[in-house]
Design a protein around this motif. Sequence first.
Motif, PDB file in Angstrom:
ATOM      1  N   VAL A 111       0.842  -1.195   0.000  1.00  0.00           N
ATOM      2  CA  VAL A 111       0.000   0.000   0.000  1.00  0.00           C
ATOM      3  C   VAL A 111       0.879   1.248   0.000  1.00  0.00           C
ATOM      4  CG1 VAL A 111      -1.928  -1.112   1.156  1.00  0.00           C
ATOM      5  CG2 VAL A 111      -0.154  -0.015   2.519  1.00  0.00           C
ATOM      6  N   GLY A 112       0.321   2.339  -0.499  1.00  0.00           N
ATOM      7  CA  GLY A 112       1.070   3.589  -0.537  1.00  0.00           C
ATOM      8  C   GLY A 112       0.135   4.780  -0.639  1.00  0.00           C
ATOM      9  N   VAL A 113       0.726   5.944  -0.748  1.00  0.00           N
ATOM     10  CA  VAL A 113      -0.051   7.181  -0.865  1.00  0.00           C
ATOM     11  C   VAL A 113       0.556   8.060  -1.952  1.00  0.00           C
ATOM     12  CG1 VAL A 113      -0.701   7.149   1.574  1.00  0.00           C
ATOM     13  CG2 VAL A 113       1.338   8.419   0.861  1.00  0.00           C
ATOM     14  N   GLU A 120       3.034  10.625  -8.492  1.00  0.00           N
ATOM     15  CA  GLU A 120       4.079   9.878  -7.799  1.00  0.00           C
ATOM     16  C   GLU A 120       3.525   9.132  -6.589  1.00  0.00           C
ATOM     17  OE1 GLU A 120       8.357  10.539  -5.479  1.00  0.00           O
ATOM     18  OE2 GLU A 120       7.224  12.268  -6.236  1.00  0.00           O
ATOM     19  N   TRP A 121       3.623   7.797  -6.637  1.00  0.00           N
ATOM     20  CA  TRP A 121       3.201   6.974  -5.512  1.00  0.00           C
ATOM     21  C   TRP A 121       4.371   6.718  -4.581  1.00  0.00           C
ATOM     22  CZ3 TRP A 121      -1.644   5.858  -4.218  1.00  0.00           C
ATOM     23  CH2 TRP A 121      -2.644   5.958  -5.201  1.00  0.00           C
ATOM     24  N   MET A 122       4.112   6.744  -3.302  1.00  0.00           N
ATOM     25  CA  MET A 122       5.138   6.479  -2.291  1.00  0.00           C
ATOM     26  C   MET A 122       4.718   5.267  -1.468  1.00  0.00           C
ATOM     27  SD  MET A 122       5.757  10.478  -1.229  1.00  0.00           S
ATOM     28  CE  MET A 122       4.099  10.943  -1.768  1.00  0.00           C
ATOM     29  N   THR A 178       1.836  -1.649 -10.798  1.00  0.00           N
ATOM     30  CA  THR A 178       0.647  -0.937 -11.228  1.00  0.00           C
ATOM     31  C   THR A 178      -0.206  -0.617 -10.005  1.00  0.00           C
ATOM     32  OG1 THR A 178       0.643  -2.118 -13.347  1.00  0.00           O
ATOM     33  CG2 THR A 178      -1.399  -1.022 -12.686  1.00  0.00           C
ATOM     34  N   TRP A 179      -0.376   0.676  -9.757  1.00  0.00           N
ATOM     35  CA  TRP A 179      -1.108   1.114  -8.578  1.00  0.00           C
ATOM     36  C   TRP A 179      -2.585   1.288  -8.897  1.00  0.00           C
ATOM     37  CZ3 TRP A 179       0.917   1.658  -3.695  1.00  0.00           C
ATOM     38  CH2 TRP A 179       2.309   1.602  -3.580  1.00  0.00           C
ATOM     39  N   THR A 180      -3.411   0.838  -7.978  1.00  0.00           N
ATOM     40  CA  THR A 180      -4.857   1.006  -8.075  1.00  0.00           C
ATOM     41  C   THR A 180      -5.307   2.003  -7.013  1.00  0.00           C
ATOM     42  OG1 THR A 180      -5.164  -1.278  -8.836  1.00  0.00           O
ATOM     43  CG2 THR A 180      -7.095  -0.138  -7.949  1.00  0.00           C
ATOM     44  N   VAL A 181      -5.997   3.046  -7.450  1.00  0.00           N
ATOM     45  CA  VAL A 181      -6.464   4.069  -6.507  1.00  0.00           C
ATOM     46  C   VAL A 181      -7.591   3.495  -5.655  1.00  0.00           C
ATOM     47  CG1 VAL A 181      -7.443   6.374  -6.242  1.00  0.00           C
ATOM     48  CG2 VAL A 181      -5.829   5.903  -8.092  1.00  0.00           C
ATOM     49  N   LEU A 182      -7.507   3.737  -4.356  1.00  0.00           N
ATOM     50  CA  LEU A 182      -8.513   3.210  -3.432  1.00  0.00           C
ATOM     51  C   LEU A 182      -9.776   4.062  -3.438  1.00  0.00           C
ATOM     52  CD1 LEU A 182      -9.266   1.325  -0.967  1.00  0.00           C
ATOM     53  CD2 LEU A 182      -8.370   3.182   0.460  1.00  0.00           C
ATOM     54  N   ASP A 183     -10.904   3.391  -3.436  1.00  0.00           N
ATOM     55  CA  ASP A 183     -12.181   4.055  -3.207  1.00  0.00           C
ATOM     56  C   ASP A 183     -12.392   4.104  -1.692  1.00  0.00           C
ATOM     57  OD1 ASP A 183     -14.751   4.953  -2.987  1.00  0.00           O
ATOM     58  OD2 ASP A 183     -15.676   3.316  -4.136  1.00  0.00           O
ATOM     59  N   LYS A 184     -12.254   5.285  -1.103  1.00  0.00           N
ATOM     60  CA  LYS A 184     -12.289   5.417   0.362  1.00  0.00           C
ATOM     61  C   LYS A 184     -13.618   4.977   0.974  1.00  0.00           C
ATOM     62  CE  LYS A 184     -11.129   9.766   0.156  1.00  0.00           C
ATOM     63  NZ  LYS A 184     -10.753   9.893  -1.277  1.00  0.00           N
ATOM     64  N   SER A 185     -14.666   4.993   0.206  1.00  0.00           N
ATOM     65  CA  SER A 185     -15.973   4.612   0.744  1.00  0.00           C
ATOM     66  C   SER A 185     -16.065   3.120   1.056  1.00  0.00           C
ATOM     67  CB  SER A 185     -17.079   4.993  -0.249  1.00  0.00           C
ATOM     68  OG  SER A 185     -16.962   4.242  -1.449  1.00  0.00           O
ATOM     69  N   LYS A 186     -15.081   2.339   0.624  1.00  0.00           N
ATOM     70  CA  LYS A 186     -15.098   0.898   0.884  1.00  0.00           C
ATOM     71  C   LYS A 186     -15.113   0.593   2.383  1.00  0.00           C
ATOM     72  CE  LYS A 186     -14.850  -0.711  -3.367  1.00  0.00           C
ATOM     73  NZ  LYS A 186     -15.896  -1.595  -3.950  1.00  0.00           N
ATOM     74  N   GLY A 187     -14.600   1.510   3.177  1.00  0.00           N
ATOM     75  CA  GLY A 187     -14.550   1.263   4.616  1.00  0.00           C
ATOM     76  C   GLY A 187     -15.739   1.791   5.381  1.00  0.00           C
ATOM     77  N   ASP A 188     -16.639   2.525   4.699  1.00  0.00           N
ATOM     78  CA  ASP A 188     -17.749   3.157   5.400  1.00  0.00           C
ATOM     79  C   ASP A 188     -18.746   2.148   5.950  1.00  0.00           C
ATOM     80  OD1 ASP A 188     -16.530   5.507   4.781  1.00  0.00           O
ATOM     81  OD2 ASP A 188     -17.897   6.048   3.149  1.00  0.00           O
ATOM     82  N   ASP A 189     -19.010   1.116   5.197  1.00  0.00           N
ATOM     83  CA  ASP A 189     -20.012   0.121   5.606  1.00  0.00           C
ATOM     84  C   ASP A 189     -19.356  -1.191   6.024  1.00  0.00           C
ATOM     85  OD1 ASP A 189     -22.102   1.906   4.992  1.00  0.00           O
ATOM     86  OD2 ASP A 189     -22.052   1.321   2.881  1.00  0.00           O
ATOM     87  N   ALA A 190     -18.152  -1.101   6.526  1.00  0.00           N
ATOM     88  CA  ALA A 190     -17.450  -2.312   6.958  1.00  0.00           C
ATOM     89  C   ALA A 190     -18.194  -2.953   8.128  1.00  0.00           C
ATOM     90  CB  ALA A 190     -16.023  -1.970   7.376  1.00  0.00           C
ATOM     91  N   PRO A 191     -18.254  -4.278   8.159  1.00  0.00           N
ATOM     92  CA  PRO A 191     -18.967  -4.943   9.259  1.00  0.00           C
ATOM     93  C   PRO A 191     -18.309  -4.677  10.602  1.00  0.00           C
ATOM     94  CG  PRO A 191     -17.714  -6.528   7.956  1.00  0.00           C
ATOM     95  CD  PRO A 191     -17.673  -5.234   7.210  1.00  0.00           C
ATOM     96  N   LYS A 192     -19.094  -4.749  11.651  1.00  0.00           N
ATOM     97  CA  LYS A 192     -18.588  -4.515  12.997  1.00  0.00           C
ATOM     98  C   LYS A 192     -17.525  -5.557  13.352  1.00  0.00           C
ATOM     99  CE  LYS A 192     -20.138  -3.932  17.791  1.00  0.00           C
ATOM    100  NZ  LYS A 192     -21.316  -3.954  18.701  1.00  0.00           N
ATOM    101  N   GLY A 193     -16.439  -5.095  13.910  1.00  0.00           N
ATOM    102  CA  GLY A 193     -15.362  -5.992  14.294  1.00  0.00           C
ATOM    103  C   GLY A 193     -14.383  -6.301  13.190  1.00  0.00           C
ATOM    104  N   ILE A 194     -14.509  -5.627  12.043  1.00  0.00           N
ATOM    105  CA  ILE A 194     -13.613  -5.910  10.918  1.00  0.00           C
ATOM    106  C   ILE A 194     -12.170  -5.580  11.257  1.00  0.00           C
ATOM    107  CG2 ILE A 194     -13.881  -3.620   9.892  1.00  0.00           C
ATOM    108  CD1 ILE A 194     -13.502  -6.980   8.027  1.00  0.00           C
ATOM    109  N   GLU A 195     -11.959  -4.634  12.198  1.00  0.00           N
ATOM    110  CA  GLU A 195     -10.594  -4.251  12.549  1.00  0.00           C
ATOM    111  C   GLU A 195      -9.802  -5.419  13.132  1.00  0.00           C
ATOM    112  OE1 GLU A 195     -13.313  -3.408  15.976  1.00  0.00           O
ATOM    113  OE2 GLU A 195     -13.301  -2.857  13.850  1.00  0.00           O
ATOM    114  N   LYS A 196     -10.509  -6.431  13.646  1.00  0.00           N
ATOM    115  CA  LYS A 196      -9.829  -7.598  14.202  1.00  0.00           C
ATOM    116  C   LYS A 196      -9.445  -8.613  13.122  1.00  0.00           C
ATOM    117  CE  LYS A 196     -12.250  -7.161  18.612  1.00  0.00           C
ATOM    118  NZ  LYS A 196     -13.152  -7.828  19.593  1.00  0.00           N
TER     119      LYS A 196
END
Length: 222
Positions: A111-113, A120-122, A178-196
């Motif tokens: 992953v990068g930004v 330029e991706w870092m 080859t970098w793919t730009v992230l769609d930030k909304s993918k994390g908005d409806d993440a199921p509860k407890g996904i961080e684990k």
Amino acid sequence: MVSSNILRMLPTTICLIITSPIVTSFTPQLSVPTTRNLPSTPSSIIRNNDVIINNNNNNNIHTSTTLSMAGFGGSGGGSKKKKASSKLVKLKAKSQWDRYNDLKKCAQITVGVRITDTDEWMEVGRVRSENDESTEVAIARQRALIAEHSKRLFPVQIPANAVLEWGYVADDEGDDKTWTVLDKSKGDDAPKGIEKKIGFEGISDKASGFYCYYHEGRIVEK
């Protein structure tokens, strides 16, 4: 006539005064050995799904006598009030690093930004997700951690108030990434407890001590 003297016996009251000794408690003050502070995590602000870096570097380095993962400070003092508007659980760098290592059988995704409106991706680190099913969610939910670490790695390239975009490399084989730009909304409806079920490991930064492995007080390769 013999007069008898009547002795009037007056009752005598003997007051017994018992005085108790005054006891004062004494608590010995124990001296607590101090340890070197771990570097604190720079803060970032998520605004309108973008992260604005707040430049706050700390170059203290943690030392240890055993092989360990280190470089993360405590949460600090102050109140821990939850904002009513905050729906997502705030993630901690150390916890997500531990989870990344727990998912060692899963694929690691680079992953990068990049700064918005630039090309330029870092590269910043890697993410993992349980059963390799939630790569984009893993990046979106951990984007604040990724952004914070990008500032440590690229303090010159990324200005203090830079607005960032996130991306990942789906196929990390070969020289051309080859970098793919992230769609930030993918994390908005993440199921509860996904961080684990997701984790992030940044590229080791020896200057700050973040994401470094230590053995007998020295930084070593994993």
